[in-house]
Design an enzyme around this catalytic site. Structure first.
Site, PDB file in Angstrom:
ATOM      1  N   HIS A   1      48.406  36.328  18.375  1.00 42.81           N
ATOM      2  CA  HIS A   1      48.075  36.410  19.800  1.00 42.81           C
ATOM      3  C   HIS A   1      46.759  36.323  20.328  1.00 42.81           C
ATOM      4  O   HIS A   1      46.363  36.373  21.526  1.00 42.81           O
ATOM      5  CB  HIS A   1      48.398  38.046  19.960  1.00 42.81           C
TER       6      HIS A   1
ATOM      7  N   HIS B   1      43.083  39.371  11.031  1.00 45.19           N
ATOM      8  CA  HIS B   1      43.317  39.863  12.341  1.00 45.19           C
ATOM      9  C   HIS B   1      44.269  41.183  12.217  1.00 45.19           C
ATOM     10  O   HIS B   1      45.081  40.976  11.227  1.00 45.19           O
ATOM     11  CB  HIS B   1      43.577  39.115  13.671  1.00 45.19           C
TER      12      HIS B   1
ATOM     13  N   HIS C   1      35.459  24.703  16.709  1.00 42.29           N
ATOM     14  CA  HIS C   1      35.474  26.038  15.829  1.00 42.29           C
ATOM     15  C   HIS C   1      33.941  26.260  15.516  1.00 42.29           C
ATOM     16  O   HIS C   1      33.171  25.136  14.832  1.00 42.29           O
ATOM     17  CB  HIS C   1      36.353  26.100  14.994  1.00 42.29           C
TER      18      HIS C   1
ATOM     19  N   ARG D   1      45.241  33.582  19.811  1.00 43.71           N
ATOM     20  CA  ARG D   1      44.731  32.052  20.178  1.00 43.71           C
ATOM     21  C   ARG D   1      45.926  31.778  21.525  1.00 43.71           C
ATOM     22  O   ARG D   1      47.008  32.224  21.430  1.00 43.71           O
ATOM     23  CB  ARG D   1      45.392  31.250  19.012  1.00 43.71           C
TER      24      ARG D   1
END
Length: 427
Positions: A75, A110, A176, A77
């Protein structure tokens, strides 16, 4: 002049003094993307599946396989899975109508993705018909050791991925801030890895490497570990998309997990590289929803600004942060510290095997804060949290500029980096 920044699911606009603005820092991508906009998002994805890079088609790879697992971003991304996942399932079914398909949601370390977030991501039809497993990095009984990484870390991943007879990954490629680029091998590591394994990779020495930066893969120790983890997991096929600033698919790369990803990163370079404009004040964002959901993620946008802001300058970053801090330990490190530099120094000196939760994110944020004043523009509900973390709160860009003027002067130069996450600053 009026500037506009992604903020939550909308935009934040503000008038800034044009005489002080040295430039807008963004890629000149219109020429490169012109062809992409002539093709629908669905067709871009389908064409990549029909013409995989250095691989057989997914439908061919699926033949005879009984247990096919598709790793999918979580969630946090903005991967448009409602477009991509039906195409993946269709392609698998074309080669193997009876295969068991499992979607493994790569949460990394996460929080777990909620049911409502799954429906929002995939649509009710897929959630109802396809087996979906949300990775839990702390679920030790469901972790399987698959080998040792170059860093020396023991690589343990979710049993669902380890026991697949065909492992596939869906994701997207963007800059990134320490792995060089997202996508490809990151689906496995840290995506579906055990928390303890991720800690070994995200250690203070690796994070401190000059090669662990946005847009760098060569000699990047974090990337090296991730590639090996994907190889050990037997990641056979990927489909990774590239998104523009409006979260529209403008590129799609499918095929071999290494070569398709590498080709995708070259495309990212062509549409996201920008020259730095070194200024006293840099105004940026975290790219809006979903990446500006919490302070933990907001560090990414700050590193973009860090690359073009003068030392001891001011970074103004806007983000909705409806999900708060993103991690209590991360928050507490800053709230309870005497000096932010202590956080950075402690992280660098911590042995890899002793790496703790959120240490890497705290280390990077501390690095930014040591060299730059950070002002966070967000909803008033986040004001206390921002101040507790030793940054400055402002309720608008206008207010943030007033505060910045007190720090670097009212005649200071301003640079605008609309998306601090999805821009690669050339060095």
């Amino acid at each position: 002049m009026k500037i506009s920044l992604p903020y939550g699911k909308g935009k934040m606009t503000e008038d800034v003094p044009s005489s002080r603005v040295k430039g807008i820092i963004q890629a000149d991508s219109e020429t490169v993307l012109a062809g992409s906009y002539e093709v629908s998002e669905e067709d871009l994805v389908e064409n990549s599946l029909l013409n995989p890079i250095d691989s057989k088609r997914l439908s061919e790879l699926a033949v005879g396989k009984k247990n096919i697992v598709v790793i999918s971003s979580d969630h946090t991304r903005p991967v448009p899975s409602k477009i991509i996942m039906p195409k993946i399932i269709e392609e698998i079914r074309r080669g193997n109508p009876s295969a068991k398909i499992t979607i493994l949601v790569a949460t990394g370390t996460h929080r777990l993705t909620t049911h409502d977030e799954l429906v929002d991501k995939y649509g009710q039809d897929i959630v109802s018909k396809i087996n979906i497993v949300v990775h839990d990095s702390d679920d030790e009984k469901n972790m399987v050791a698959i080998g040792t990484l170059p860093s020396g870390a023991n690589c343990r991943i979710n049993r669902v991925a380890a026991e697949a007879d065909l492992l596939v990954a869906e994701g997207f490629i963007e800059p990134h801030f320490f792995a060089g680029y997202s996508g490809g091998r990151k689906a496995v590591f840290p995506g579906v890895a055990a928390r303890t394994s991720v800690f070994g990779n995200h250690n203070g020495q690796f994070i401190d490497s000059k090669f662990s930066r946005t847009g760098i893969l060569e000699h990047n120790p974090i990337h090296k570990d991730m590639v090996e983890a994907a190889r050990l997991a037997k990641l056979k096929f990927i489909i990774n998309v590239v998104l523009d600033h409006d979260k529209r698919i403008v590129g799609s790369f499918a095929g071999d997990s290494v070569n398709a990803h590498l080709k995708g990163t070259k495309f990212v370079d062509s549409v996201m590289e920008a020259d730095p404009i070194y200024t006293d004040v840099t105004i940026t964002s975290n790219g809006g929803y979903p990446l500006d959901q919490n302070m933990y993620q907001m560090v990414k946008g700050m590193t973009g600004a860090e690359s073009t802001n003068k030392k001891d300058g001011v970074i103004i970053i806007a983000g909705r942060m409806n999900d708060g801090t993103g991690g209590d330990k991360f928050f507490r490190l800053f709230k309870d510290c005497d000096k932010v530099s202590d956080i950075y120094n402690d992280a660098v000196q911590t042995p890899a095997e002793k790496t703790e939760q959120d240490q890497w994110q705290a280390q990077i944020l501390a690095r930014v804060m040591i060299n730059h004043h950070v002002i966070v523009v967000t909803d008033k509900s986040n004001a206390e949290m921002v101040e507790d973390m030793k940054m400055t709160y402002a309720d608008s860009i206008k207010k943030a500029l007033e505060i910045a003027d007190e720090i670097v002067g009212s005649d200071s130069s301003i640079g605008v980096l609309p998306d601090g996450v999805s821009t690669i600053i050339k060095k």
